[in-house]
Design a protein around this motif. Structure first.
Motif, PDB file in Angstrom:
ATOM      1  N   LEU A 133     -42.232  -0.288   2.475  1.00 18.03           N
ATOM      2  CA  LEU A 133     -42.077  -1.528   1.714  1.00 18.03           C
ATOM      3  C   LEU A 133     -40.862  -2.302   2.223  1.00 18.03           C
ATOM      4  O   LEU A 133     -39.857  -2.456   1.528  1.00 18.03           O
ATOM      5  N   CYS A 134     -40.978  -2.780   3.448  1.00 16.19           N
ATOM      6  CA  CYS A 134     -39.886  -3.531   4.076  1.00 16.19           C
ATOM      7  C   CYS A 134     -40.378  -4.892   4.559  1.00 16.19           C
ATOM      8  O   CYS A 134     -41.563  -5.066   4.851  1.00 16.19           O
ATOM      9  N   ASN A 135     -39.453  -5.824   4.628  1.00 15.45           N
ATOM     10  CA  ASN A 135     -39.674  -7.100   5.301  1.00 15.45           C
ATOM     11  C   ASN A 135     -38.715  -7.190   6.474  1.00 15.45           C
ATOM     12  O   ASN A 135     -37.680  -6.519   6.487  1.00 15.45           O
ATOM     13  N   SER A 136     -39.053  -8.030   7.431  1.00 13.29           N
ATOM     14  CA  SER A 136     -38.162  -8.241   8.567  1.00 13.29           C
ATOM     15  C   SER A 136     -37.676  -9.682   8.588  1.00 13.29           C
ATOM     16  O   SER A 136     -38.235 -10.558   7.907  1.00 13.29           O
ATOM     17  N   ARG A 137     -36.639  -9.912   9.353  1.00 18.99           N
ATOM     18  CA  ARG A 137     -36.076 -11.264   9.465  1.00 18.99           C
ATOM     19  C   ARG A 137     -37.142 -12.265   9.881  1.00 18.99           C
ATOM     20  O   ARG A 137     -37.128 -13.429   9.425  1.00 18.99           O
ATOM     21  N   ALA A 138     -38.092 -11.857  10.686  1.00 20.02           N
ATOM     22  CA  ALA A 138     -39.124 -12.771  11.178  1.00 20.02           C
ATOM     23  C   ALA A 138     -40.036 -13.285  10.071  1.00 20.02           C
ATOM     24  O   ALA A 138     -40.744 -14.279  10.249  1.00 20.02           O
ATOM     25  N   ASP A 139     -40.019 -12.620   8.895  1.00 17.02           N
ATOM     26  CA  ASP A 139     -40.870 -13.039   7.784  1.00 17.02           C
ATOM     27  C   ASP A 139     -40.315 -14.250   7.042  1.00 17.02           C
ATOM     28  O   ASP A 139     -40.976 -14.794   6.158  1.00 17.02           O
ATOM     29  N   TYR A 140     -39.090 -14.681   7.382  1.00 16.46           N
ATOM     30  CA  TYR A 140     -38.437 -15.757   6.643  1.00 16.46           C
ATOM     31  C   TYR A 140     -38.205 -16.968   7.538  1.00 16.46           C
ATOM     32  O   TYR A 140     -37.989 -16.835   8.738  1.00 16.46           O
ATOM     33  N   GLU A 141     -38.231 -18.142   6.901  1.00 20.91           N
ATOM     34  CA  GLU A 141     -38.231 -19.402   7.647  1.00 20.91           C
ATOM     35  C   GLU A 141     -36.932 -19.635   8.407  1.00 20.91           C
ATOM     36  O   GLU A 141     -36.941 -20.069   9.547  1.00 20.91           O
ATOM     37  N   ASP A 142     -35.782 -19.368   7.766  1.00 21.40           N
ATOM     38  CA  ASP A 142     -34.498 -19.633   8.416  1.00 21.40           C
ATOM     39  C   ASP A 142     -33.447 -18.666   7.885  1.00 21.40           C
ATOM     40  O   ASP A 142     -33.708 -17.863   6.987  1.00 21.40           O
ATOM     41  N   ASP A 143     -32.235 -18.765   8.426  1.00 20.65           N
ATOM     42  CA  ASP A 143     -31.154 -17.856   8.038  1.00 20.65           C
ATOM     43  C   ASP A 143     -30.772 -18.010   6.574  1.00 20.65           C
ATOM     44  O   ASP A 143     -30.426 -17.036   5.905  1.00 20.65           O
ATOM     45  N   GLN A 144     -30.837 -19.240   6.065  1.00 14.02           N
ATOM     46  CA  GLN A 144     -30.474 -19.456   4.669  1.00 14.02           C
ATOM     47  C   GLN A 144     -31.458 -18.752   3.742  1.00 14.02           C
ATOM     48  O   GLN A 144     -31.056 -18.076   2.791  1.00 14.02           O
ATOM     49  N   GLU A 145     -32.751 -18.906   3.999  1.00 14.54           N
ATOM     50  CA  GLU A 145     -33.755 -18.253   3.171  1.00 14.54           C
ATOM     51  C   GLU A 145     -33.596 -16.730   3.236  1.00 14.54           C
ATOM     52  O   GLU A 145     -33.685 -16.036   2.220  1.00 14.54           O
ATOM     53  N   TRP A 146     -33.340 -16.228   4.443  1.00 20.91           N
ATOM     54  CA  TRP A 146     -33.146 -14.789   4.631  1.00 20.91           C
ATOM     55  C   TRP A 146     -31.938 -14.291   3.830  1.00 20.91           C
ATOM     56  O   TRP A 146     -32.015 -13.305   3.106  1.00 20.91           O
ATOM     57  N   SER A 147     -30.827 -14.986   3.928  1.00 19.79           N
ATOM     58  CA  SER A 147     -29.606 -14.589   3.235  1.00 19.79           C
ATOM     59  C   SER A 147     -29.779 -14.645   1.715  1.00 19.79           C
ATOM     60  O   SER A 147     -29.356 -13.748   0.992  1.00 19.79           O
ATOM     61  N   GLU A 148     -30.412 -15.718   1.235  1.00 20.29           N
ATOM     62  CA  GLU A 148     -30.592 -15.870  -0.203  1.00 20.29           C
ATOM     63  C   GLU A 148     -31.522 -14.799  -0.753  1.00 20.29           C
ATOM     64  O   GLU A 148     -31.280 -14.238  -1.829  1.00 20.29           O
ATOM     65  N   PHE A 149     -32.572 -14.490  -0.025  1.00 20.22           N
ATOM     66  CA  PHE A 149     -33.504 -13.480  -0.505  1.00 20.22           C
ATOM     67  C   PHE A 149     -32.831 -12.115  -0.560  1.00 20.22           C
ATOM     68  O   PHE A 149     -33.000 -11.349  -1.514  1.00 20.22           O
ATOM     69  N   LYS A 150     -32.031 -11.800   0.438  1.00 19.80           N
ATOM     70  CA  LYS A 150     -31.335 -10.523   0.453  1.00 19.80           C
ATOM     71  C   LYS A 150     -30.284 -10.447  -0.652  1.00 19.80           C
ATOM     72  O   LYS A 150     -30.059  -9.400  -1.254  1.00 19.80           O
ATOM     73  N   ALA A 151     -29.641 -11.576  -0.928  1.00 22.68           N
ATOM     74  CA  ALA A 151     -28.564 -11.590  -1.911  1.00 22.68           C
ATOM     75  C   ALA A 151     -29.043 -11.286  -3.318  1.00 22.68           C
ATOM     76  O   ALA A 151     -28.295 -10.751  -4.136  1.00 22.68           O
TER      77      ALA A 151
END
Length: 249
Positions: free
Chosen positions: A194-212
């Motif tokens: 049950l993992c996602n990778s960085r490639a699943d997200y549109e940009d760095d901001q979306e990636w950071s916010e989702f992780k946060a």
């Protein structure tokens, strides 16, 4: 070695989550026929191309439910393989070594005709030890801080490699004696379906916010273990990601 097979017949938790009845032999006969006749492949193709089909799950028959569960587990298998490949440099140290990807025959040839479909699996290095959940029962008090800190460190190593684990729990870590230094404990992280990778997200901001905003991350280990260990571990947030303002609204 440990063989993890992605077989919907015995995926008890998934069947409960999806409200699918427990496996019985008559289900296998009906599902076998569904696969052999090409119905399963057509059904899954339809699910993947028509979103509205997923909303009609209450009208699915038993073979369709089995095909859906099999496809879900196939996705989990593919994710697990992808994560292990991404973490090649950590295998045997912070995560188990991936020894092989396998395909297990799906049906008993003495009962059912062979079909092309089987169940995928991964062959992993066996880690002898105990779950982080049970740390208080198996470790001296003075080393618990370092063990829990190491668990968070490994979680952040995955983060550095662009992996977001959506199911981080204290049972996601095995604590064992380091083979090189028998008096020292070693932490190994497991379970990456049950993992996602960085490639699943549109940009760095979306990636950071989702992780946060993922409580399953550090807090799922730090705060839980701090409570469980009653003073022998103090959790300190790394604050690697800043939560978006909308999170507090």
């Amino acid at each position: 070695m440990v063989l993890k097979v992605f077989d919907q017949r015995f995926a008890t938790q998934l069947r409960e989550d999806e409200k699918v009845q427990p496996y019985k032999m008559d289900i296998e006969f009906d599902y076998h026929r569904f696969v052999r006749d090409g119905g399963a492949e057509a059904f899954i193709d339809g699910l993947n191309t028509h979103d509205e089909m997923a909303e009609e799950d209450e009208s699915w028959n038993t073979p369709q439910e089995e095909a859906y569960l099999h496809d879900c587990l196939l996705d989990l298998y593919k994710t697990g393989i992808q994560v292990y490949n991404t973490l090649k440099d950590l295998q045997g140290e912070e995560v188990p070594g991936l020894l092989a990807a396998v395909l297990v025959s799906g049906f008993d040839p003495d009962v059912l005709e062979p079909v092309t479909q089987g169940f995928p699996g991964i062959l992993l290095q066996h880690i002898q030890g105990f779950l982080l959940t049970n740390l208080a029962d198996y470790s001296p008090r003075e080393i618990r801080q370092s063990i829990c800190d190491d668990s968070v460190r490994i979680l952040n190593l995955m983060d550095d490699r662009g992996i977001l684990n959506k199911d981080v729990q204290t049972r996601s870590f095995i604590v064992s004696l380091d083979n090189a230094q028998r008096k020292h404990f070693k932490v190994i992280m497991i379970d990456f379906a049950l993992c996602n990778s960085r490639a699943d997200y549109e940009d760095d901001q979306e990636w950071s916010e989702f992780k946060a905003i993922q409580e399953e991350q550090e807090e799922a280990i730090g705060r839980v273990m701090q409570t469980r260990l009653e003073g022998s571990f103090v959790y300190r947030e790394s604050c690697r990601y800043k939560k978006p303002a909308s999170y507090y609204e």
